[in-house]
Design an enzyme around this catalytic site. Structure first.
Site, short mmCIF file in Angstrom:
data_model
loop_
_atom_site.label_atom_id
_atom_site.label_comp_id
_atom_site.label_asym_id
_atom_site.label_seq_id
_atom_site.Cartn_x
_atom_site.Cartn_y
_atom_site.Cartn_z
N GLN A 78 0.72 -1.32 -0.10
CA GLN A 78 -0.14 0.19 -0.19
C GLN A 78 0.87 1.12 -0.11
O GLN A 78 1.30 1.58 1.06
CB GLN A 78 -0.76 -0.15 1.22
CG GLN A 78 -1.84 1.18 0.91
CD GLN A 78 -3.00 1.00 2.06
OE1 GLN A 78 -3.09 -0.06 2.99
NE2 GLN A 78 -4.05 1.81 2.07
N PHE A 79 1.02 1.70 -1.16
CA PHE A 79 1.92 3.07 -1.33
C PHE A 79 1.43 4.28 -0.74
O PHE A 79 2.05 5.15 -0.24
CB PHE A 79 2.43 3.17 -2.64
CG PHE A 79 1.21 3.63 -3.65
CD1 PHE A 79 0.97 5.01 -3.74
CD2 PHE A 79 0.47 2.93 -4.22
CE1 PHE A 79 -0.01 5.73 -4.31
CE2 PHE A 79 -0.62 3.60 -5.05
CZ PHE A 79 -0.99 4.76 -5.22
N THR A 80 -0.06 4.24 -0.52
CA THR A 80 -0.75 5.29 0.24
C THR A 80 -0.07 5.69 1.36
O THR A 80 -0.59 6.82 1.97
CB THR A 80 -2.15 5.08 -0.05
OG1 THR A 80 -2.60 4.12 0.66
CG2 THR A 80 -2.63 5.24 -1.52
#
Length: 150
Positions: A78-80
């Site tokens: 999850q890059f966010t």
């Protein structure tokens, strides 16, 4: 590297309307990777998470680890987690590692976690649009950042 740990009674990941992973008691992990992250970050986080005492004993005190309760895990990239919201209303993800850096570290994270846990874990699919369902137990939600170890 940042990891959001969710202690769950159940969790699942759906990709293209199909179940990719499903589990009962254990941990759902959201993993965010930055450009400076390394294998050392992966190793430290995996050891820390697997041995973290966040499951209840007979007195409901958090004295047991994932290993102690023979729990399962699902790991989702999850890059966010590296969103910067300092300016404007649109988050910036400039701190998140590019796929050519992040994907190998994500796969290393899964491999290292399985090695330390002693069993296979469920996963998301790197870069895919996923639907994640979970029933948070507690609720227990913990944020770990590998920068905190330095």
């Amino acid at each position: 590297m940042k990891v959001v740990i969710q202690r769950v009674s159940e969790a699942s990941v759906h990709i293209h309307q199909e179940i990719n992973a499903v589990m009962q008691q254990g941990l759902l992990l959201f993993v965010g990777i930055e450009n400076e992250d390394s294998k050392e970050d992966v190793e430290w986080l995996c050891r820390k998470i697997i041995n973290m005492r966040i499951f209840g004993d007979e007195n409901a005190a958090m004295n047991f680890s994932l290993k102690d309760v023979d729990g399962d895990a699902i790991i989702v990239s999850q890059f966010t987690l590296h969103a910067s919201t300092k300016k404007g209303n649109r988050p910036s993800f400039i701190q998140a590692a590019k796929p050519e850096i992040a994907q190998p570290l994500y796969l290393d994270f899964i491999s290292e976690f399985e090695k330390n846990l002693g069993k296979t874990v469920g996963t998301g699919e790197f870069g895919a649009d996923m639907k994640v369902e979970l029933l948070n137990d507690g609720p227990v939600t913990i944020l770990l950042d590998s920068k905190d170890r330095r």
